[in-house]
Design a protein around this motif. Structure first.
Motif, PDB file in Angstrom:
ATOM      1  N   GLU A   4      35.800  49.170  32.685  1.00 38.03           N
ATOM      2  CA  GLU A   4      35.660  50.424  33.368  1.00 38.03           C
ATOM      3  C   GLU A   4      35.670  50.050  34.707  1.00 38.03           C
ATOM      4  O   GLU A   4      36.356  50.756  35.538  1.00 38.03           O
ATOM      5  N   LEU A   5      34.872  49.062  35.375  1.00 38.29           N
ATOM      6  CA  LEU A   5      34.861  48.637  36.633  1.00 38.29           C
ATOM      7  C   LEU A   5      36.146  48.312  37.253  1.00 38.29           C
ATOM      8  O   LEU A   5      36.603  48.664  38.391  1.00 38.29           O
ATOM      9  N   PHE A   6      36.822  47.608  36.335  1.00 35.52           N
ATOM     10  CA  PHE A   6      38.231  47.104  36.721  1.00 35.52           C
ATOM     11  C   PHE A   6      39.260  48.151  36.954  1.00 35.52           C
ATOM     12  O   PHE A   6      39.862  48.209  37.895  1.00 35.52           O
ATOM     13  N   GLU A   7      39.133  49.267  36.044  1.00 38.56           N
ATOM     14  CA  GLU A   7      39.915  50.529  36.212  1.00 38.56           C
ATOM     15  C   GLU A   7      39.754  51.281  37.558  1.00 38.56           C
ATOM     16  O   GLU A   7      40.503  51.783  38.153  1.00 38.56           O
ATOM     17  N   ILE A   8      38.434  51.466  37.718  1.00 33.68           N
ATOM     18  CA  ILE A   8      37.789  52.158  39.081  1.00 33.68           C
ATOM     19  C   ILE A   8      38.397  51.290  40.445  1.00 33.68           C
ATOM     20  O   ILE A   8      38.895  51.963  41.188  1.00 33.68           O
ATOM     21  N   TRP A   9      38.286  49.886  40.083  1.00 31.73           N
ATOM     22  CA  TRP A   9      38.696  49.390  41.561  1.00 31.73           C
ATOM     23  C   TRP A   9      40.253  49.399  41.640  1.00 31.73           C
ATOM     24  O   TRP A   9      40.792  49.681  42.686  1.00 31.73           O
ATOM     25  N   LYS A  10      41.055  49.450  40.503  1.00 31.89           N
ATOM     26  CA  LYS A  10      42.510  49.700  40.748  1.00 31.89           C
ATOM     27  C   LYS A  10      42.681  51.135  41.544  1.00 31.89           C
ATOM     28  O   LYS A  10      43.507  51.095  42.178  1.00 31.89           O
ATOM     29  N   LYS A  11      41.946  51.908  40.812  1.00 32.39           N
ATOM     30  CA  LYS A  11      42.293  53.358  41.377  1.00 32.39           C
ATOM     31  C   LYS A  11      41.767  53.617  43.007  1.00 32.39           C
ATOM     32  O   LYS A  11      42.224  54.486  43.645  1.00 32.39           O
ATOM     33  N   SER A  12      40.901  52.501  43.338  1.00 33.06           N
ATOM     34  CA  SER A  12      40.571  52.713  44.654  1.00 33.06           C
ATOM     35  C   SER A  12      41.501  52.031  45.708  1.00 33.06           C
ATOM     36  O   SER A  12      41.284  51.612  46.912  1.00 33.06           O
ATOM     37  N   ASN A  13      42.708  51.636  44.815  1.00 38.51           N
ATOM     38  CA  ASN A  13      43.683  50.802  45.610  1.00 38.51           C
ATOM     39  C   ASN A  13      43.249  49.333  45.927  1.00 38.51           C
ATOM     40  O   ASN A  13      43.525  48.644  47.065  1.00 38.51           O
ATOM     41  N   PHE A  14      42.167  49.067  45.147  1.00 37.99           N
ATOM     42  CA  PHE A  14      41.807  47.646  45.255  1.00 37.99           C
ATOM     43  C   PHE A  14      40.626  47.224  46.616  1.00 37.99           C
ATOM     44  O   PHE A  14      40.875  46.320  47.040  1.00 37.99           O
ATOM     45  N   THR A  15      40.244  48.518  46.949  1.00 41.20           N
ATOM     46  CA  THR A  15      39.475  48.489  48.083  1.00 41.20           C
ATOM     47  C   THR A  15      37.945  48.365  48.015  1.00 41.20           C
ATOM     48  O   THR A  15      37.086  48.127  48.832  1.00 41.20           O
ATOM     49  N   TYR A  16      37.434  48.746  46.726  1.00 45.89           N
ATOM     50  CA  TYR A  16      35.828  48.859  46.438  1.00 45.89           C
ATOM     51  C   TYR A  16      35.518  47.520  46.496  1.00 45.89           C
ATOM     52  O   TYR A  16      35.963  46.582  46.037  1.00 45.89           O
ATOM     53  N   SER A  17      34.241  47.344  47.120  1.00 45.58           N
ATOM     54  CA  SER A  17      33.415  46.171  47.398  1.00 45.58           C
ATOM     55  C   SER A  17      32.521  46.150  45.971  1.00 45.58           C
ATOM     56  O   SER A  17      32.294  47.111  45.210  1.00 45.58           O
TER      57      SER A  17
END
Length: 453
Positions: free
Chosen positions: A416-429
């Motif tokens: 789930e975190l990986f999907e969120i990270w992708k949706k953030s355009n790989f920007t979330y820390s």
């Protein structure tokens, strides 16, 4: 020319009069130029030739090298035919201090000599006594006509002496000049001796012919009659030939012709496989600047499939490598979305899925995505993708486990975190992602078998 044929048995000195009859044929000879001959007679070949001459055995260049030389190409792989038997060659090479390698070919008459770091396969003239549609029981002969007569295509049945004389028993030079691909003698007989010759016909058609559909109807009829024989051929050999066919001239048209000749069921292609779709891929790629010579054979094959289920049947038949089968399924699963895409983000996500989620090696994953982009003719997107570096997924395992109330949730929460990270355009820390753990694990429940409810 009237011709009396002899076969010398390998296991005894008895001479057997083959069919006890005379053959009529027209031997055509010509000489290549000194410049052409020099492309073959490099120092190691001259040394090999002198050894055979010293021991009074005739040696000629055989098959493909002669064909290539007469086509204006530089021959790379040289095969030799000789009147010497394997035992005579072994004795001769031992006396001359020549190293011999790869003794597995000896039962078929082949001795491989190594001179100046080059390997030269020297094969005794032979005929096929018995065949099973793939393999043959051979007997040795000193007759050049009989050896030429057992070969597959007329353009592959020529020999060249060390003085540059070409010996042509079956109009191979004329067929080469006319860009025709013909079997030696009766097509049915040649095919039934080795059904792989069906695919070799199409491969050499792509190399020799000047138009995509100038086949001899009688040859195509023979191929259609004998299509079922391909079921005897191993998947590995079929795939080896198919790769050369699809990446050669007229690859799409030849695939379609093969389907028309009813070869599909025996080489793993479905009834609705479209060679013309493969041709359209070539045309589309050429028009948008893709070098079609760089396309993977599997990328081309993918265009002909309408769905992945049929592709699995093909994979099972041809026994291709894991890398090749995964490329095929990857293209089929993602081609529609990428063709319609307007933004490079779609393939950035695909790369992240491959490398981070599926643990595919980065270089291999990139090659897979680039093949998909070439297939889709997304050239601008391909340039952007090549300049893009996939960031490292920021969440460490230790930091995540420290936030979980049950370690069995690790894989599901990570996903789930990986999907969120992708949706953030790989920007979330890492901090931003870990702040979402509580809400995610509240929705995740595990049971004793570790399955998500």
């Amino acid at each position: 020319m009237k011709h009396l044929c002899t076969i010398i048995f390998n296991d005894r000195d008895e001479i057997f009069w083959y069919s006890c009859q005379y053959f009529s044929f027209q031997l055509y000879t010509m000489k290549v130029s000194d410049a052409e001959l020099s492309l073959v007679l490099r120092p190691a070949v001259q040394q090999l030739s002198s050894i055979f001459a010293k021991h009074q055995h005739e040696l000629r260049v055989a098959g493909g090298a002669v064909r290539d030389l007469l086509s204006g190409l530089v021959p790379h792989d040289l095969d030799f035919a000789t009147t010497a038997t394997p035992d005579e060659m072994k004795k001769m090479f031992e006396e001359e201090g020549v190293r011999m390698i790869n003794e597995t070919g000896e039962k078929h008459g082949t001795i491989t000599a190594r001179i100046d770091d080059e390997n030269f396969e020297c094969t005794t003239l032979r005929i096929d006594i018995k065949t099973d549609g793939r393999h043959a029981v051979v007997r040795f002969t000193k007759d050049w006509y009989l050896d030429a007569n057992r070969r597959d295509l007329t353009i592959n049945s020529m020999f060249m002496g060390m003085d540059g004389t070409v010996y042509d028993y079956f109009d191979g030079k004329r067929h080469l000049d006319e860009h025709r691909v013909e079997f030696v003698g009766d097509p049915d007989t040649r095919i039934q001796e080795d059904y792989l010759r069906i695919l070799r016909y199409f491969r050499f058609y792509g190399r020799i012919a000047k138009s995509p559909d100038d086949h001899s109807e009688s040859v195509l009829e023979s191929i259609t009659r004998n299509a079922g024989g391909l079921s005897r051929i191993s998947g590995e050999r079929i795939w080896t030939e198919l790769q050369k066919i699809v990446t050669g001239n007229y690859g799409g048209e030849l695939l379609q012709k093969m389907v028309d000749c009813k070869l599909g069921p025996y080489i793993g292609l479905p009834d609705d496989f479209s060679g013309l779709a493969c041709k359209s891929l070539f045309d589309r790629c050429s028009s948008c600047g893709v070098d079609t010579r760089e396309l993977s054979p599997m990328t081309v094959i993918a265009a002909g499939f309408s769905n992945a289920d049929d592709a699995f049947n093909f994979i099972a038949r041809v026994k291709c490598s894991k890398k090749e089968r995964e490329l095929l399924i990857f293209i089929l699963d993602n081609r529609d979305a990428v063709i319609a895409a307007k933004d490079v983000k779609i393939v950035q996500d695909l790369l992240a899925d491959l490398v981070i989620d599926l643990k595919v090696y980065d270089k291999l994953a990139r090659q897979r995505v680039e093949e998909l982009l070439k297939y889709s003719c997304q050239m601008k997107m391909l340039e952007e993708f090549r300049d893009w570096v996939l960031p490292v997924f920021p969440v460490s395992g230790g930091a995540l486990v420290a936030k979980l109330d049950d370690k069995r949730k690790t894989r599901l929460v990570t996903k789930e975190l990986f999907e969120i990270w992708k949706k953030s355009n790989f920007t979330y820390s890492e901090e931003e992602l870990l702040s979402r753990v509580d809400e995610i694990q509240a929705t995740v429940q595990v049971v004793s078998k570790g399955k998500k409810k």
